[in-house]
Motif scaffolding. Sequence first.
Motif, short mmCIF file in Angstrom:
data_model
loop_
_atom_site.label_atom_id
_atom_site.label_comp_id
_atom_site.label_asym_id
_atom_site.label_seq_id
_atom_site.Cartn_x
_atom_site.Cartn_y
_atom_site.Cartn_z
N SER A 109 36.34 49.36 34.99
CA SER A 109 36.05 49.98 36.02
C SER A 109 36.55 49.14 37.27
O SER A 109 37.18 49.70 38.12
N VAL A 110 36.01 47.98 37.48
CA VAL A 110 36.69 47.07 38.49
C VAL A 110 38.17 46.78 38.24
O VAL A 110 38.97 46.98 39.43
N SER A 111 38.91 46.59 37.15
CA SER A 111 40.19 46.50 37.15
C SER A 111 40.91 47.72 37.46
O SER A 111 42.00 47.82 38.27
N SER A 112 40.45 48.92 36.94
CA SER A 112 41.09 50.24 37.11
C SER A 112 40.93 50.68 38.78
O SER A 112 42.18 51.29 39.20
N SER A 113 39.70 50.38 39.32
CA SER A 113 39.67 50.83 40.71
C SER A 113 40.91 49.92 41.73
O SER A 113 41.23 50.37 42.53
N TRP A 114 40.99 48.61 41.20
CA TRP A 114 41.87 47.76 41.97
C TRP A 114 43.25 47.90 42.12
O TRP A 114 44.16 48.14 42.65
N VAL A 115 43.36 48.37 40.37
CA VAL A 115 44.94 48.93 40.14
C VAL A 115 45.11 50.08 41.00
O VAL A 115 46.20 50.42 41.67
N GLY A 116 44.09 51.07 41.05
CA GLY A 116 44.42 52.27 41.61
C GLY A 116 44.55 52.11 43.07
O GLY A 116 45.46 52.94 43.66
N THR A 117 43.73 51.25 43.75
CA THR A 117 44.01 51.02 45.33
C THR A 117 45.35 50.32 45.57
O THR A 117 46.06 50.90 46.29
N THR A 118 45.83 49.54 44.66
CA THR A 118 47.19 49.02 45.14
C THR A 118 48.28 50.00 44.86
O THR A 118 49.33 49.93 45.57
N GLN A 119 48.15 50.82 43.73
CA GLN A 119 49.28 51.85 43.47
C GLN A 119 49.32 52.84 44.58
O GLN A 119 50.32 53.27 45.07
N PHE A 120 48.01 53.32 44.93
CA PHE A 120 48.00 54.23 46.01
C PHE A 120 48.55 53.86 47.24
O PHE A 120 49.07 54.59 47.99
N VAL A 121 48.35 52.64 47.54
CA VAL A 121 49.04 52.14 48.81
C VAL A 121 50.68 52.09 48.54
O VAL A 121 51.01 52.82 49.74
N ALA A 211 53.70 45.55 43.29
CA ALA A 211 52.25 45.50 43.23
C ALA A 211 51.81 44.47 42.15
O ALA A 211 50.70 43.53 42.09
N THR A 212 52.56 44.08 41.23
CA THR A 212 52.32 42.93 40.10
C THR A 212 52.30 41.63 40.80
O THR A 212 51.18 40.88 40.44
N ASP A 213 53.05 41.47 41.58
CA ASP A 213 53.25 39.98 42.24
C ASP A 213 52.38 39.81 43.21
O ASP A 213 51.55 38.84 43.29
N VAL A 373 46.41 42.63 36.89
CA VAL A 373 47.70 41.98 36.91
C VAL A 373 48.44 42.76 35.88
O VAL A 373 49.63 43.38 35.92
N PRO A 374 47.85 42.71 34.78
CA PRO A 374 48.71 43.33 33.45
C PRO A 374 48.74 44.99 33.94
O PRO A 374 49.49 45.44 33.34
N GLY A 375 47.35 45.31 34.51
CA GLY A 375 47.48 46.79 34.57
C GLY A 375 48.42 47.24 35.54
O GLY A 375 49.20 48.18 35.52
N ASN A 376 48.77 46.50 36.67
CA ASN A 376 49.84 46.72 37.70
C ASN A 376 51.17 46.62 37.08
O ASN A 376 52.03 47.40 37.34
#
Length: 457
Positions: A109-121, A211-213, A373-376
């Motif tokens: 959940s922590v990883s998914s929420s942070w990846v989702g935030t970055t990608q939504f931005v 987003a990965t960087d 990081v790998p999620g993004n």
Amino acid sequence: MLTPSGASRSSVIQCKPGGNCPSRHRGMTRQLSPLSVAEDSAAPILELQNRSPSGICRHSRVERQSRSGEEGTQTHTESSSQEAEGQTRCQSCTSTFLKLIWRFLIILSVSSSWVGTTQFVKITYETFDCPFFMTWFSTNWNIMVFPIYYSGHLATAQEKQSPIKKIRECSRIFGEDGLTLKLFLKRTAPFSILWTLTNYLYLLALKKLTATDVSALFCCNKAFVFLLSWIVLKDRFMGARIVAAIMAITGIVMMAYADGFQGDSIIGVAYAVGSASTSALYKVLFKMFLGSANFGEAAHFVSTLGFFNLIFISVTPIILYFTKVEYWSPFSAVPWGYLCGVAGLWLAFNILVNVGVVLTYPILISIGTVLSVPGNAAVDLLKHKMIFSVVRLGATIIICIGFLLMLLPEEWDEITLRFINSLKEKKSEDHADDITDSSVHTRSRSRANGTVSIPLA
């Protein structure tokens, strides 16, 4: 010749040829036969048994019945204890399995929420290029953290408290007197500014880099926290964490070198490193002035930051709008759906971080952060068709390894030595058991072959 009736049984009775032997001879013959002797010898015992029905036979039957009853009771007790042990083991295995699933879900959940935030931005930037407004709008959602916490308190607590009483209890993080106007301005203002700077610089970095960087560079905040804690808070020096900090700095330099220290790349790296630095400063100052906090106090503090942002920082996006630094027209063109998505995921991330630290281990939250990081990278590769250069990929891996080194406990060297010594002791015990088993096997073979091994003195 007939003998008198009182004659000895060993006397011989003569019969005429072809005549019938008298019954007395038959009796004598019967008495002299071995079978008849055995029967006569058994007769008194049988008679005794018949005469005394409550004697030895019945006593032995009672003993057998009592022994069988005791054995049955003992067997039943052993079986019931084995069943109880089996149920206990099953319950412990089930509890361990559920804990593992719960921890895995927290990390995911922590990883998914942070990846989702970055990608939504990144998606929002396609139609709405106003990073400070997004930061201000998302920070206002922090006001809902404490109401969400209080709703959970009402749903789970046995002794429920009123909202005013709960607010007073949680406001002790600001001091014994609670939250006053002076403390609200003195303690909340610097943390609110650092919070806004961290998020704003993070969004600016997403305009320049992938987003990965950006997520990889933001992981350097763990190294900056260690360095600041070592300098300011006089925390314990650890060689492994110094190595991790050096690896983080190496990754930053490699990331900046990927495009030759020019263009948007170096500016994006500077923004990302600035975001990681302000985040580290926020954490160190929080530990210095406010110390540790439980979930209720942390929720109250984050909601207070939201109120401060709404009251005092709302003037900043207005100024940026009228100076046309962040200008949008018409008002209906604002992508409120994407903005709410960014704010909602950011809120979920903040709640999960605070809940996860209380309900699980802080290391799990850190692992969830680094897994972003790998999620993004997966999203950038599959959706945006990004091609990662060797230098960027190497920098990302180095930063992630440094981040994981930061998660080592302070007594990691002692724990490692203790673990190695336990392995050596276990190996020596197994070796001694093998030698004992082999010697016993050799002796048994010697005895089977008829030889005896005599140990030398």
